[in-house]
Design an enzyme around this catalytic site. Sequence first.
Site: not given
Length: 385
Positions: A371, A185, A290
């Site tokens: 996260d 992430d 991501e």
Amino acid sequence: MVTKGLKLRIYPNKQQRRQLAQNFGCVRFVWNQMLAMLNERHENNPKASFLTAYALNHLLPLLKKEHPFLKDAESTSLQVTNQHLIEAFHAFFRKEKGHPKFKAKHAFKQSYTSKFVKGNIQPVGDHGIRLPKLGILRFKTGQRIPETIKQVTLSRTPTGKYFAVLTVEGENQTFPKTGKTIGYDLGIKDLLVGSDVQRQGTCRHDKLLAHKLRVWQRTLARRQRRAKKAIAWDYHQKVPVPRTLADFKNVAKARLQVALIHEKIANQRAYKLHKLTTQLVKTYDRIALENLKTKNLLRNHTLARAIANQAWGELRRQLIYKSAWYGKELKLVNPYKTSQLCSTCGHDDGKKALAIREWTCPQCGTHHDRDVNAAINIKQLAFGR
Ligand SMILES: [Zn+2]
């Protein structure tokens, strides 16, 4: 075979420096002329089909006739400029970048690219390279230059250093397989948050350098202010030869200091990022990342955000080409709902404000770091559970 970039610091002589400066000016001129023409064309007829780089190249002889100084420029560099301009427009149409801009005389970085045509770019001995129009240029690196060079980009930094980036063909080299998979992430404070709970990299630059930069930026602003006042005074007093900004050596000195610190920060950041991406590709066979929303990338609300955006873009670029080089797999994942789904049981806990860093799933009771949970979701979306 893969294409690679090879960066060399080059040491042009006085005449070569003059030629380089001239060529930087020529490509800037062509860029601006072509951009103005494309803008005008669109204004006159918004429905006209967009031109190709090939069509722009056909206009070059005309432009050279009108502006004879362009004949001194390395000819392929003008064609490459057209190609870059058209690519910039396509990136704009895809909403990945802003509208192409006119290039100012004192652009941050001056550069031009020459294409390989009929042996015009050749290594000479161990420390030389022959370039079109310029002749032989010296460099110090001990790196062996491959015979097949596709193109070369020559540039001058604001601090007066010269570089040649060669696009070369090389043998593909692969890293041994490790059987490991990871999801990442993207963060603002830490560049990457992994599905293995590890946080990697930082977007912030060195604090000491940041402080130095601020000091010199302030000094520069103050000296510029004073110089402008002095110039205005000259005009007011009707001094026969009024001073110009170029007469103030302390302004030039402060400007160089600011450029040097910028350069150092950029170098440090690039070095750290390259080290990180190589290590990731070495360690993992499969990486899920991501995906960046280009719309969000264009919005720079804060400095921290702007720096993070820059680092993310570069990180993604490096991971894409390095995983291709070294025979690893990279998947880009749409981060939709990844911060609100429980990675253990799949329960959708609804939208979460950015301030909420931890939460507990009401269905299965797992306690999540926001996260890390997102990173696990990204990994599972890309490669399954
Ligand atoms: Zn759950």
